[in-house]
Design a protein around this motif. Structure first.
Motif, PDB file in Angstrom:
ATOM      1  N   SER A 267       0.833  -1.205   0.000  1.00 45.68           N
ATOM      2  CA  SER A 267       0.000   0.000   0.000  1.00 45.68           C
ATOM      3  C   SER A 267       0.871   1.260   0.000  1.00 45.68           C
ATOM      4  CB  SER A 267      -0.914  -0.011   1.217  1.00 45.68           C
ATOM      5  OG  SER A 267      -1.683   1.170   1.275  1.00 45.68           O
ATOM      6  N   THR A 268       1.962   1.250   0.768  1.00 51.21           N
ATOM      7  CA  THR A 268       2.880   2.389   0.805  1.00 51.21           C
ATOM      8  C   THR A 268       3.517   2.609  -0.559  1.00 51.21           C
ATOM      9  OG1 THR A 268       3.366   2.087   3.155  1.00 51.21           O
ATOM     10  CG2 THR A 268       4.978   3.305   1.856  1.00 51.21           C
ATOM     11  N   PHE A 269       3.980   1.532  -1.188  1.00 47.87           N
ATOM     12  CA  PHE A 269       4.634   1.652  -2.492  1.00 47.87           C
ATOM     13  C   PHE A 269       3.651   2.128  -3.554  1.00 47.87           C
ATOM     14  CE2 PHE A 269       7.857  -1.864  -1.204  1.00 47.87           C
ATOM     15  CZ  PHE A 269       8.434  -0.988  -0.306  1.00 47.87           C
ATOM     16  N   ALA A 270       2.410   1.653  -3.479  1.00 44.14           N
ATOM     17  CA  ALA A 270       1.383   2.114  -4.422  1.00 44.14           C
ATOM     18  C   ALA A 270       1.113   3.597  -4.228  1.00 44.14           C
ATOM     19  CB  ALA A 270       0.097   1.311  -4.234  1.00 44.14           C
ATOM     20  N   GLY A 271       1.140   4.050  -2.974  1.00 40.78           N
ATOM     21  CA  GLY A 271       0.937   5.463  -2.689  1.00 40.78           C
ATOM     22  C   GLY A 271       2.039   6.331  -3.277  1.00 40.78           C
ATOM     23  N   ASN A 317      -4.634   8.435 -10.757  1.00 40.84           N
ATOM     24  CA  ASN A 317      -3.378   8.707 -10.066  1.00 40.84           C
ATOM     25  C   ASN A 317      -3.624   8.822  -8.562  1.00 40.84           C
ATOM     26  OD1 ASN A 317      -4.526  11.239  -9.729  1.00 40.84           O
ATOM     27  ND2 ASN A 317      -3.237  12.240 -11.260  1.00 40.84           N
ATOM     28  N   SER A 318      -4.748   8.282  -8.129  1.00 44.45           N
ATOM     29  CA  SER A 318      -5.124   8.316  -6.719  1.00 44.45           C
ATOM     30  C   SER A 318      -4.383   7.240  -5.944  1.00 44.45           C
ATOM     31  CB  SER A 318      -6.634   8.116  -6.567  1.00 44.45           C
ATOM     32  OG  SER A 318      -6.970   7.813  -5.229  1.00 44.45           O
ATOM     33  N   SER A 319      -3.706   7.625  -4.897  1.00 44.76           N
ATOM     34  CA  SER A 319      -3.004   6.653  -4.054  1.00 44.76           C
ATOM     35  C   SER A 319      -3.982   5.702  -3.375  1.00 44.76           C
ATOM     36  CB  SER A 319      -2.177   7.389  -2.994  1.00 44.76           C
ATOM     37  OG  SER A 319      -1.157   8.161  -3.594  1.00 44.76           O
ATOM     38  N   ILE A 320      -5.193   6.178  -3.124  1.00 41.11           N
ATOM     39  CA  ILE A 320      -6.207   5.330  -2.492  1.00 41.11           C
ATOM     40  C   ILE A 320      -6.606   4.198  -3.437  1.00 41.11           C
ATOM     41  CG2 ILE A 320      -8.543   5.262  -1.536  1.00 41.11           C
ATOM     42  CD1 ILE A 320      -8.176   8.207  -0.756  1.00 41.11           C
ATOM     43  N   THR A 321      -6.938   4.560  -4.668  1.00 41.04           N
ATOM     44  CA  THR A 321      -7.348   3.552  -5.656  1.00 41.04           C
ATOM     45  C   THR A 321      -6.217   2.572  -5.938  1.00 41.04           C
ATOM     46  OG1 THR A 321      -8.863   5.131  -6.687  1.00 41.04           O
ATOM     47  CG2 THR A 321      -8.220   3.207  -7.994  1.00 41.04           C
ATOM     48  N   LEU A 322      -5.020   3.093  -6.155  1.00 38.19           N
ATOM     49  CA  LEU A 322      -3.881   2.226  -6.460  1.00 38.19           C
ATOM     50  C   LEU A 322      -3.572   1.300  -5.296  1.00 38.19           C
ATOM     51  CD1 LEU A 322      -1.515   4.822  -8.192  1.00 38.19           C
ATOM     52  CD2 LEU A 322      -2.857   3.033  -9.302  1.00 38.19           C
ATOM     53  N   GLY A 323      -3.696   1.809  -4.063  1.00 35.72           N
ATOM     54  CA  GLY A 323      -3.447   0.977  -2.887  1.00 35.72           C
ATOM     55  C   GLY A 323      -4.440  -0.155  -2.762  1.00 35.72           C
TER      56      GLY A 323
END
Length: 422
Positions: A267-271, A317-323
């Motif tokens: 999750s951190t890396f996706a953010g 490009n949302s960190s939430i969605t990517l996480g």
């Protein structure tokens, strides 16, 4: 005319800026998780510590000679690099940042009466403003500028750290001095092939009898390099381009077995991937998660690399969605009881933000954009990722072993040095 500006022993020099007692002392900087030597001061080189050496193999020598060891301080090095590049922009607006410690400069349209003196001015200004030593090489092409820089660095007493290849005699002398393995773009495998054909120097590389062979082995890249070494400017300064793939991968401090810990890392890396996308005003539509077991810990346990990939219904490009997407794929890859050593997130199918294709039936929560702007604004202002998603560890970003980490002198308010005036 081009110039290549190179910072001398950059990582070690950055440590010395705020710890001047280390000047003249041997220094080594270690890679992620304090594994291998990735930077050395001249004094450490003289002790015989090679680049890429595992730290544990040279621990006795390091202790015997009092070598100062540092973990990679990326925040400090990145900030000091940006400051160096900003100073160089004061000498010409045409600056191409080639690496963290190198930049090409172009002086097209400028009248410089004495390039050697101009290089000396650069050195003095960077030294005075930042205490970072640099060397400058001038030449009609980028490949020759690389060689000129090597000469300036190799013979600082004679050149003053600034050297210019501005005549045919100087060009030929420089090419004959340069070994083929030191030519820009000639790697280990090509070096072996070149030496087998008696191409031992940069000068040999430019001879007409080798042109057909270079064309066969290196194609158009080899032809361009050959012309550059002959003094023809073929490779122009490159404009900064948006990345086609963005990857954030790290080895763990130890081995991880629990899914919860792996989710926090992924999750951190996706953010961070989302942060990098927003910085270059882009979206992605494909996410890949990478997971690796420790093959050295249990070498007979079969497969140790695992991948999962998913195409998103809409660009983001949302960190939430990517996480969310990344942790969902991690659950598919994870096997209970296994020990994992490394993971990473890769985003691809990157498109400019202004060219976003909307989905008629499914779209991202519009609140994400506002939240991401707040997070990015705070990070840009403070240099710290204090505003994070609930799944992220609030205390550490990478969770690497960094036993010899120096303070973040320029990016953390708590690490700024205090000067006592008496």
């Amino acid at each position: 005319m081009y110039a290549l500006v190179d910072c001398n022993n950059f990582y070690a020099s950055c440590e010395r800026v705020f710890q001047p007692q280390l000047i003249g002392q041997p220094i080594v900087v270690l890679s992620n998780n304090d594994g291998c030597v990735i930077a050395r001061s001249y004094e450490a080189k003289d002790l015989g510590i090679p680049m890429g050496a595992p730290e544990f193999e040279y621990r006795v020598l390091i202790k015997k000679h009092g070598v100062h060891v540092f973990s990679s301080n990326y925040a400090l090095y990145g900030d000091m690099s940006a400051r160096v590049m900003k100073i160089l922009e004061g000498f010409t607006p045409h600056v191409e940042v080639y690496s963290i410690d190198e930049a090409f400069l172009n002086f097209e349209g400028m009248t410089i009466p004495d390039y050697h003196d101009y290089g000396i001015q650069m050195r003095k200004r960077v030294q005075k403003w930042l205490s970072i030593p640099i060397c400058v090489g001038f030449a009609p092409s980028k490949a020759l500028a690389k060689i000129a820089n090597k000469i300036a660095k190799k013979f600082p007493e004679r050149t003053g750290g600034s050297y210019i290849i501005d005549s045919e005699a100087k060009r030929i002398k420089a090419l004959k001095w340069t070994k083929i393995e030191d030519v820009w773009g000639i790697g280990f495998r090509l070096t072996k092939k070149m030496k087998a054909r008696k191409i031992l120097t940069a000068y040999d590389f430019t001879l007409p009898e080798h042109e057909a062979y270079i064309q066969k082995e290196m194609g158009v890249v080899g032809n361009r390099l050959r012309l550059e070494l002959l003094g023809h400017s073929i490779l122009e300064l490159e404009e900064p381009k948006n990345k086609k793939h963005i990857a954030v991968t790290r080895s763990f401090e130890g081995r991880i077995t629990h899914l919860t810990e792996l989710k926090e890392r992924v999750s951190t890396f996706a953010g961070i991937c989302g942060e990098k996308l927003r910085k270059q005003h882009s979206h992605c539509q494909v996410v890949t998660v990478y997971l690796r077991k420790d093959k050295f810990h249990n070498p007979d346990n079969g497969r140790y690399n695992f991948y999962a990939q998913e195409a998103l219904p809409f660009p983001t490009n949302s960190s939430i969605t990517l996480g969310k997407v990344a942790t969902k794929m991690l659950e598919q890859l994870y096997r209970q009881g296994e020990e994992y050593k490394k993971t990473g997130v890769i985003v691809s199918a990157i498109t400019p933000q202004q060219q976003k294709q909307y989905n008629l039936f499914q779209e991202e929560n519009p609140k994400h954009e506002a939240l991401m702007k707040v997070m990015d604004s705070y990070f840009k202002k403070t240099g710290e990722r204090k505003i994070r998603l609930g799944m992220h560890d609030l205390n550490r970003t990478w969770k690497m072993k960094q036993n010899y980490l120096s303070p973040k002198f320029t990016t953390n308010i708590h690490d700024i040095i205090t000067v006592q005036c008496r």
